[in-house]
Motif scaffolding. Structure first.
Motif, PDB file in Angstrom:
ATOM      1  N   ALA A 154       0.850  -1.186   0.000  1.00 11.55           N
ATOM      2  CA  ALA A 154       0.000   0.000   0.000  1.00 11.55           C
ATOM      3  C   ALA A 154       0.889   1.240   0.000  1.00 11.55           C
ATOM      4  O   ALA A 154       1.903   1.288   0.713  1.00 11.55           O
ATOM      5  N   LEU A 155       0.495   2.219  -0.783  1.00 10.38           N
ATOM      6  CA  LEU A 155       1.227   3.480  -0.918  1.00 10.38           C
ATOM      7  C   LEU A 155       0.257   4.634  -0.770  1.00 10.38           C
ATOM      8  O   LEU A 155      -0.897   4.537  -1.179  1.00 10.38           O
ATOM      9  N   ILE A 156       0.736   5.722  -0.201  1.00  9.81           N
ATOM     10  CA  ILE A 156      -0.039   6.954  -0.143  1.00  9.81           C
ATOM     11  C   ILE A 156       0.588   7.920  -1.148  1.00  9.81           C
ATOM     12  O   ILE A 156       1.807   8.139  -1.130  1.00  9.81           O
ATOM     13  N   VAL A 157      -0.239   8.473  -2.026  1.00  5.45           N
ATOM     14  CA  VAL A 157       0.235   9.469  -2.985  1.00  5.45           C
ATOM     15  C   VAL A 157      -0.421  10.792  -2.637  1.00  5.45           C
ATOM     16  O   VAL A 157      -1.645  10.914  -2.673  1.00  5.45           O
ATOM     17  N   ASP A 158       0.405  11.763  -2.250  1.00  2.00           N
ATOM     18  CA  ASP A 158      -0.066  13.117  -1.953  1.00  2.00           C
ATOM     19  C   ASP A 158       0.226  13.988  -3.156  1.00  2.00           C
ATOM     20  O   ASP A 158       1.370  14.038  -3.635  1.00  2.00           O
ATOM     21  N   TYR A 159      -0.799  14.678  -3.649  1.00  3.31           N
ATOM     22  CA  TYR A 159      -0.637  15.602  -4.763  1.00  3.31           C
ATOM     23  C   TYR A 159      -0.772  17.030  -4.260  1.00  3.31           C
ATOM     24  O   TYR A 159      -1.764  17.383  -3.618  1.00  3.31           O
ATOM     25  N   GLN A 160       0.198  17.850  -4.561  1.00  2.28           N
ATOM     26  CA  GLN A 160       0.086  19.275  -4.306  1.00  2.28           C
ATOM     27  C   GLN A 160      -0.968  19.833  -5.263  1.00  2.28           C
ATOM     28  O   GLN A 160      -1.302  19.180  -6.259  1.00  2.28           O
ATOM     29  N   PRO A 161      -1.480  21.029  -5.016  1.00  2.00           N
ATOM     30  CA  PRO A 161      -2.398  21.623  -5.990  1.00  2.00           C
ATOM     31  C   PRO A 161      -1.742  21.617  -7.380  1.00  2.00           C
ATOM     32  O   PRO A 161      -0.590  22.009  -7.537  1.00  2.00           O
ATOM     33  N   GLY A 162      -2.458  21.092  -8.356  1.00  2.00           N
ATOM     34  CA  GLY A 162      -1.932  21.008  -9.716  1.00  2.00           C
ATOM     35  C   GLY A 162      -0.907  19.905  -9.926  1.00  2.00           C
ATOM     36  O   GLY A 162      -0.377  19.757 -11.025  1.00  2.00           O
ATOM     37  N   GLY A 163      -0.619  19.089  -8.913  1.00  2.00           N
ATOM     38  CA  GLY A 163       0.397  18.043  -9.006  1.00  2.00           C
ATOM     39  C   GLY A 163      -0.056  16.866  -9.855  1.00  2.00           C
ATOM     40  O   GLY A 163      -1.249  16.622 -10.028  1.00  2.00           O
ATOM     41  N   ALA A 164       0.926  16.130 -10.385  1.00  2.00           N
ATOM     42  CA  ALA A 164       0.624  15.000 -11.263  1.00  2.00           C
ATOM     43  C   ALA A 164       1.723  13.952 -11.189  1.00  2.00           C
ATOM     44  O   ALA A 164       2.827  14.226 -10.733  1.00  2.00           O
ATOM     45  N   SER A 165       1.394  12.762 -11.660  1.00  2.00           N
ATOM     46  CA  SER A 165       2.362  11.691 -11.868  1.00  2.00           C
ATOM     47  C   SER A 165       2.630  11.609 -13.363  1.00  2.00           C
ATOM     48  O   SER A 165       1.730  11.848 -14.171  1.00  2.00           O
ATOM     49  N   LEU A 166       3.830  11.254 -13.739  1.00  2.00           N
ATOM     50  CA  LEU A 166       4.116  11.024 -15.151  1.00  2.00           C
ATOM     51  C   LEU A 166       3.411   9.746 -15.603  1.00  2.00           C
ATOM     52  O   LEU A 166       3.173   8.849 -14.795  1.00  2.00           O
ATOM     53  N   PRO A 167       3.088   9.625 -16.891  1.00  7.52           N
ATOM     54  CA  PRO A 167       2.484   8.384 -17.383  1.00  7.52           C
ATOM     55  C   PRO A 167       3.395   7.195 -17.088  1.00  7.52           C
ATOM     56  O   PRO A 167       4.617   7.290 -17.203  1.00  7.52           O
ATOM     57  N   HIS A 168       2.775   6.074 -16.686  1.00  7.69           N
ATOM     58  CA  HIS A 168       3.551   4.897 -16.318  1.00  7.69           C
ATOM     59  C   HIS A 168       2.762   3.627 -16.612  1.00  7.69           C
ATOM     60  O   HIS A 168       1.546   3.657 -16.766  1.00  7.69           O
ATOM     61  N   ASP A 169       3.499   2.524 -16.722  1.00 12.61           N
ATOM     62  CA  ASP A 169       2.907   1.211 -16.966  1.00 12.61           C
ATOM     63  C   ASP A 169       3.078   0.358 -15.720  1.00 12.61           C
ATOM     64  O   ASP A 169       4.075   0.487 -15.004  1.00 12.61           O
ATOM     65  N   HIS A 170       2.111  -0.516 -15.488  1.00  6.89           N
ATOM     66  CA  HIS A 170       2.175  -1.415 -14.343  1.00  6.89           C
ATOM     67  C   HIS A 170       2.579  -2.815 -14.787  1.00  6.89           C
ATOM     68  O   HIS A 170       2.252  -3.246 -15.894  1.00  6.89           O
ATOM     69  N   ALA A 171       3.279  -3.518 -13.918  1.00  6.98           N
ATOM     70  CA  ALA A 171       3.736  -4.875 -14.206  1.00  6.98           C
ATOM     71  C   ALA A 171       2.557  -5.791 -14.507  1.00  6.98           C
ATOM     72  O   ALA A 171       1.438  -5.570 -14.030  1.00  6.98           O
ATOM     73  N   LYS A 172       2.821  -6.838 -15.261  1.00  7.59           N
ATOM     74  CA  LYS A 172       1.778  -7.800 -15.622  1.00  7.59           C
ATOM     75  C   LYS A 172       1.237  -8.547 -14.403  1.00  7.59           C
ATOM     76  O   LYS A 172       0.166  -9.132 -14.460  1.00  7.59           O
ATOM     77  N   SER A 173       1.957  -8.489 -13.288  1.00  2.00           N
ATOM     78  CA  SER A 173       1.481  -9.159 -12.071  1.00  2.00           C
ATOM     79  C   SER A 173       0.740  -8.220 -11.128  1.00  2.00           C
ATOM     80  O   SER A 173       0.195  -8.663 -10.131  1.00  2.00           O
ATOM     81  N   ALA A 174       0.721  -6.914 -11.418  1.00  2.00           N
ATOM     82  CA  ALA A 174       0.237  -5.917 -10.456  1.00  2.00           C
ATOM     83  C   ALA A 174      -1.235  -5.556 -10.662  1.00  2.00           C
ATOM     84  O   ALA A 174      -1.596  -4.877 -11.618  1.00  2.00           O
TER      85      ALA A 174
ATOM     86  N   VAL B 238      -2.905   9.090 -17.191  1.00  2.00           N
ATOM     87  CA  VAL B 238      -3.178  10.341 -16.475  1.00  2.00           C
ATOM     88  C   VAL B 238      -3.417  10.005 -15.018  1.00  2.00           C
ATOM     89  O   VAL B 238      -4.227   9.140 -14.700  1.00  2.00           O
ATOM     90  N   SER B 239      -2.713  10.684 -14.122  1.00  2.00           N
ATOM     91  CA  SER B 239      -2.947  10.598 -12.692  1.00  2.00           C
ATOM     92  C   SER B 239      -2.535  11.945 -12.123  1.00  2.00           C
ATOM     93  O   SER B 239      -1.344  12.259 -12.046  1.00  2.00           O
ATOM     94  N   ARG B 240      -3.530  12.759 -11.771  1.00  6.41           N
ATOM     95  CA  ARG B 240      -3.215  14.119 -11.331  1.00  6.41           C
ATOM     96  C   ARG B 240      -4.309  14.672 -10.430  1.00  6.41           C
ATOM     97  O   ARG B 240      -5.451  14.217 -10.439  1.00  6.41           O
ATOM     98  N   ASN B 241      -3.906  15.680  -9.667  1.00  7.91           N
ATOM     99  CA  ASN B 241      -4.843  16.425  -8.842  1.00  7.91           C
ATOM    100  C   ASN B 241      -5.734  17.237  -9.771  1.00  7.91           C
ATOM    101  O   ASN B 241      -5.242  17.955 -10.645  1.00  7.91           O
ATOM    102  N   ALA B 242      -7.048  17.124  -9.601  1.00  7.90           N
ATOM    103  CA  ALA B 242      -7.981  17.865 -10.437  1.00  7.90           C
ATOM    104  C   ALA B 242      -8.030  19.345 -10.064  1.00  7.90           C
ATOM    105  O   ALA B 242      -8.511  20.163 -10.845  1.00  7.90           O
TER     106      ALA B 242
END
Length: 138
Positions: free
Chosen positions: A49-69, A108-112
């Motif tokens: 388990a992970l917690i992702v905190d986004y600042q206002p306007g924050g985002a994650s870069l596009p990424h791929d998940h493992a075939k097992s995840a 896309v994974s970002r703070n709206a």
């Protein structure tokens, strides 16, 4: 598999050691390892388990998940915009959730919000020996 490599990308390769403090990224996100445990009744599988905190306007870069995840995402606060594979970009509010099938592209994974922070809990079931749960999208 340890949480060290679970996040090998909410964009760039960001291997995180469990002993390290939360990792800050230049896109306005902070990923904090929260929990990791081998699943005793499913040989070879681990739950992280992970917690992702986004600042206002924050985002994650596009990424791929493992075939097992297999990933379950739950919005703890604020609003998160997410686009997985060829699906639409959707906005999820606090208390709402979605899942990502193994091998998904999280485009896309970002703070709206540009003015309020947002927080996400990601729960991942993956192969215990998986080296990179997440890699940069190509």
């Amino acid at each position: 598999m340890t949480i060290r490599s679970v996040i090998a990308a909410t964009g760039a390769a960001i291997a995180i050691a469990i002993a390290m403090p939360a990792a800050a990224h230049d896109l306005g996100e902070t990923v904090t390892p929260h929990f990791e445990k081998a699943i005793p009744n499913i040989s070879g599988k681990t739950l992280s388990a992970l917690i992702v905190d986004y600042q206002p306007g924050g985002a994650s870069l596009p990424h791929d998940h493992a075939k097992s995840a297999f990933i379950f995402a739950y919005v703890l606060s604020g609003e998160i915009e997410s686009k997985v594979n060829d699906g639409p970009t959707e906005t999820f509010r606090a208390g709402e959730s979605w899942y990502e099938a193994p091998g998904s592209a999280h485009l896309v994974s970002r703070n709206a919000s540009k003015t309020k922070p947002a927080k996400l809990l990601a729960v991942i079931v993956h192969d215990s020996g998986e080296k990179d749960i997440t890699t940069p999208h190509e």
